[in-house]
Design a protein around this motif. Sequence first.
Motif, PDB file in Angstrom:
ATOM      1  N   ALA A 236      -5.364 -19.028   8.108  1.00  0.00           N
ATOM      2  CA  ALA A 236      -5.866 -18.681   6.867  1.00  0.00           C
ATOM      3  C   ALA A 236      -6.841 -19.819   6.205  1.00  0.00           C
ATOM      4  N   GLY A 237      -6.549 -20.960   6.466  1.00  0.00           N
ATOM      5  CA  GLY A 237      -7.230 -22.013   6.001  1.00  0.00           C
ATOM      6  C   GLY A 237      -8.758 -22.221   6.831  1.00  0.00           C
ATOM      7  N   PHE A 238      -8.514 -21.904   8.108  1.00  0.00           N
ATOM      8  CA  PHE A 238      -9.803 -21.835   8.939  1.00  0.00           C
ATOM      9  C   PHE A 238     -10.459 -20.811   8.302  1.00  0.00           C
ATOM     10  N   ILE A 239     -10.151 -19.658   8.247  1.00  0.00           N
ATOM     11  CA  ILE A 239     -11.101 -18.191   7.664  1.00  0.00           C
ATOM     12  C   ILE A 239     -11.466 -18.780   6.238  1.00  0.00           C
ATOM     13  N   LEU A 240     -10.628 -19.427   5.503  1.00  0.00           N
ATOM     14  CA  LEU A 240     -11.189 -19.877   4.083  1.00  0.00           C
ATOM     15  C   LEU A 240     -12.544 -20.511   4.532  1.00  0.00           C
ATOM     16  N   MET A 241     -12.294 -21.608   5.055  1.00  0.00           N
ATOM     17  CA  MET A 241     -13.407 -22.581   5.200  1.00  0.00           C
ATOM     18  C   MET A 241     -14.814 -22.075   5.690  1.00  0.00           C
TER      19      MET A 241
END
Length: 249
Positions: A236-241
């Motif tokens: 989720a953090g990777f996709i947000l970035m």
Amino acid sequence: MQLAMISAIGVGGATIIGVFLGFLFRKIPHELNDGVLGFAAGVMLAAAIFGLIIPSLEYGNVWVTCAGILVGAVCLNFADKLTPHLHRITGLDQEAHADRQSHLNKVMLFVMAIAIHNLPEGIAAGVGFGSEDIGNAITVALGIALQNIPEGMVIVSPLLLAGVPAKRVFFIACFTGVIEIIGTMLGYAAVTVASFILPAALAFAGGTMIYVVSDEMIPETHSHGYERLATYSMLAGFILMILMDYYIS
């Protein structure tokens, strides 16, 4: 310069925000901690790739980038040999029968470990702004800031368990954030003065961030039985970035 200074304060201030949260939630559930730290790991990994390593390839060549990544990781590995890993120190509460001096010694090593990790993270943020690619610089700084919040939270509990007074805990924990501010300005100054080192500096900073994610953050999030939550939080953090890089940069 002004934007770099604001970002330096923001990056270091994120640690302080984490410290305040650590005082509010002195006994953070492992499930929550692993989810937040996993999310931060994904953010940092994306920031290292999109904000540092890819720009390094654009400014220099592939061999400079590869060498810079490796040197950054090796330097942080050397620093780790001088200090204990974060996940080894957060278990202070498991040593209830050890004397207070032993606890305090381990706490000081813990603070040193956090400070050592914060310095290259700050340098990474500063190098980003030195490149004058504001979009990527903001991506990197935001990624580091998000990672610093849970890091600031986990500093508080071991210090309190070791018997350190609450006021001193606050100042010691905030000191690790100040280190990051110093690192940010050092990185910015170095690249501004000698722009020819920019590709290597970007790759070096990216290598240090990937090292922290792999060596510290992922093992910590996978040590309490919440591996699946941590993995999806990291994604989720990777996709947000990715989305931020696409729409902001």
